[in-house]
Every structure is written in C-alpha cells, then in structure tokens.
Design a protein around this motif. Structure first.
Motif, PDB file in Angstrom:
ATOM      1  N   SER A 181      39.784 -10.579  12.045  1.00  0.00           N
ATOM      2  CA  SER A 181      39.839 -12.020  12.318  1.00  0.00           C
ATOM      3  C   SER A 181      38.931 -12.803  11.373  1.00  0.00           C
ATOM      4  O   SER A 181      39.308 -13.860  10.872  1.00  0.00           O
ATOM      5  N   THR A 185      40.320 -15.529   8.113  1.00  0.00           N
ATOM      6  CA  THR A 185      40.022 -16.961   7.959  1.00  0.00           C
ATOM      7  C   THR A 185      39.661 -17.322   6.523  1.00  0.00           C
ATOM      8  O   THR A 185      39.511 -18.502   6.205  1.00  0.00           O
ATOM      9  N   VAL A 222      36.243 -24.295  13.252  1.00  0.00           N
ATOM     10  CA  VAL A 222      37.231 -24.349  14.328  1.00  0.00           C
ATOM     11  C   VAL A 222      38.274 -23.246  14.127  1.00  0.00           C
ATOM     12  O   VAL A 222      38.635 -22.529  15.073  1.00  0.00           O
ATOM     13  N   SER A 223      38.759 -23.105  12.884  1.00  0.00           N
ATOM     14  CA  SER A 223      39.726 -22.044  12.582  1.00  0.00           C
ATOM     15  C   SER A 223      39.118 -20.674  12.833  1.00  0.00           C
ATOM     16  O   SER A 223      39.780 -19.776  13.371  1.00  0.00           O
ATOM     17  N   SER A 225      36.625 -19.898  14.918  1.00  0.00           N
ATOM     18  CA  SER A 225      36.437 -19.663  16.355  1.00  0.00           C
ATOM     19  C   SER A 225      37.768 -19.339  17.040  1.00  0.00           C
ATOM     20  O   SER A 225      37.828 -18.478  17.922  1.00  0.00           O
ATOM     21  N   LEU A 226      38.847 -20.016  16.624  1.00  0.00           N
ATOM     22  CA  LEU A 226      40.164 -19.723  17.199  1.00  0.00           C
ATOM     23  C   LEU A 226      40.610 -18.306  16.855  1.00  0.00           C
ATOM     24  O   LEU A 226      41.132 -17.578  17.710  1.00  0.00           O
ATOM     25  N   SER A 227      40.397 -17.920  15.606  1.00  0.00           N
ATOM     26  CA  SER A 227      40.796 -16.593  15.168  1.00  0.00           C
ATOM     27  C   SER A 227      40.017 -15.513  15.916  1.00  0.00           C
ATOM     28  O   SER A 227      40.584 -14.517  16.373  1.00  0.00           O
ATOM     29  N   SER A 229      38.515 -15.840  18.834  1.00  0.00           N
ATOM     30  CA  SER A 229      38.900 -15.874  20.252  1.00  0.00           C
ATOM     31  C   SER A 229      40.196 -15.110  20.488  1.00  0.00           C
ATOM     32  O   SER A 229      40.314 -14.335  21.443  1.00  0.00           O
ATOM     33  N   LEU A 230      41.176 -15.316  19.591  1.00  0.00           N
ATOM     34  CA  LEU A 230      42.448 -14.608  19.728  1.00  0.00           C
ATOM     35  C   LEU A 230      42.272 -13.104  19.569  1.00  0.00           C
ATOM     36  O   LEU A 230      42.929 -12.311  20.260  1.00  0.00           O
TER      37      LEU A 230
END
Length: 239
Positions: A181, A185, A222-223, A225-227, A229-230
């Motif tokens: 992850s 990014t 933000v990208s 953290s989303l990556s 989290s997924l």
C-alpha cells in the motif's frame, strides 16, 4: 464582423477540448481557461469513455477465466451464475464508466473545497463547479494510466494491468500488505494528478503554486491514508 462574433462564441466550447491536451504540458495556462469558464464536460466524457472501455475489457477477461472454472460444472446453479456474469459484463462497465468519474469528481470537489477553506483566496472563493472541473481535469493522468495499464496487459500478455509504482520491483509483495500500500501511493500518474490539482487550486484561489504546496502534500497524505486503510481492511478479512 458577424463571422468574428461566431468565432468568439464558439471558442469557449472548444477550449475545454483543447485543454485536455494542454493540461499535460502547461497546466497553469489550461486551468486559467477551463476554471474561468467551468468547462468540466470535455474531461468527463474522455474519462467515462476510457473507464468504460477498460472496465469492459477487464470484465470480459474475467468472464473467460470464470467460464473455465465453470466448464466442468453442468449444474443449474452454474448456468444461473454464468447468465448473471454475462449480464454483468454488459451492464457493469457502462454504469461504472458513466457514474464512476462523476462520483469520483464530486468527492474530490468536496476535498478541494475543504482545502480551499485553509488556502484562502485573493479573489472570489471557489465554487463547487470550479472544484468539480478541477477534479475532472486533474484525474486525466490516472485515466491515461488505466488505459496504458490494460494496453500493456494485452500487448505483453500479462495476467494483471501494468503498474507504474515501485510495487513492480517487488513481485512477491502481497497486495493486502502494508508495504504494498505504501509503495503503491508512489504511482507516477497519481503523483502527476496531485501536482495538477495543486496547480489548479493555486489558480482558483489566485495564489502562486509554491504557496499551496502544502495542499498537495495533504492530498498525497489523504491518498496514503486511504491506501493503508484499505490494506488493513483486506488483511483483516484475509485472516
């Protein structure tokens, strides 16, 4: 005189289409034009068309693999599943291609609007339409990446689309791992999109690009953290 007037009236309609290319080489100039006129539409059909094509090919490829798995299962349930998958290969790419860019654009417009509150403006504040226009145009590098990824997959007979991040250097990394992850990014085209968004935010708020670099950093975080989290969610379900 009348011919000149017609040319001037037609120019705004053509600007958005021209700046689909200009945004890659001179983003500040392109954003000054498209954001002033709010011409989001040209970038949207290009994104929708490519997204639909990519999704259609991926679904068709998945269908062929699925057919092989069901080849030896001659049950009624298998036939129902085959019919369902066949319908999905026709419907899902169209719905995803049309709604996907709209939903993504609307969500990113809200993110840009939130960042705009902290950036401040030396002129009129940005509108949702200007942020949505920015989202449509800033997303174009990722649309190109999708097309190149599937194109490379077809050309080189790969099992998965081409990857444009350092992940490609570590083929043994599990997709649900944290390292995967983090490295994903660093995708070249995603970073390109963030740079375009940063330039666009500077144009919207009448700032110099160096004054809104922090906004670009926030977008990357933000990208990230989303990556992450997924990946954590995927890891939890894979246990």
């Amino acid at each position: 005189m009348q011919e000149t007037s017609r040319t001037v009236e037609a120019l705004p309609r053509a600007v958005g289409w021209i700046d689909i290319l200009t945004v890659f080489v001179d983003p500040e100039r392109a954003f000054h034009r498209v954001l002033k006129q709010g011409t989001w539409f040209p970038a949207y059909p290009v994104s929708a068309l490519l997204a639909t094509g990519v999704a259609a090919w991926m679904m068709q490829n998945s269908m062929s693999v699925f057919e092989q798995a069901l080849a030896q299962a001659a049950t009624a349930q298998a036939e129902q599943m085959r019919a369902f998958m066949f319908t999905m290969t026709k419907v899902a790419p169209i719905i995803g291609g049309i709604l996907g860019p709209l939903i993504a654009g609307a969500l990113m417009a809200l993110v840009y609007g939130a960042l705009g509150l902290f950036i401040g403006s030396s002129g009129p504040s940005g509108s949702f339409r200007s942020y949505f226009t920015l989202a449509c145009f800033a997303r174009l590098p990722q649309v190109v990446a999708q097309a190149l990824g599937v194109g490379g997959m077809i050309l080189f007979h790969l099992q998965t689309p081409l990857i444009f991040s350092p992940v490609v250097l570590f083929p043994n990394l599990a997709p649900q791992s944290l390292a995967y992850s983090l490295l994903s990014t660093l995708d070249v085209f995603m970073i390109w999109s963030i740079i375009l968004a940063t330039v666009g935010l500077a144009v919207i708020h009448g700032r110099k690009v160096r004054e809104v670099v922090a906004a670009g950093v926030v977008l990357y975080l933000v990208s990230l953290s989303l990556s992450v989290s997924l990946s954590l969610i995927a890891a939890a379900f894979s246990v």
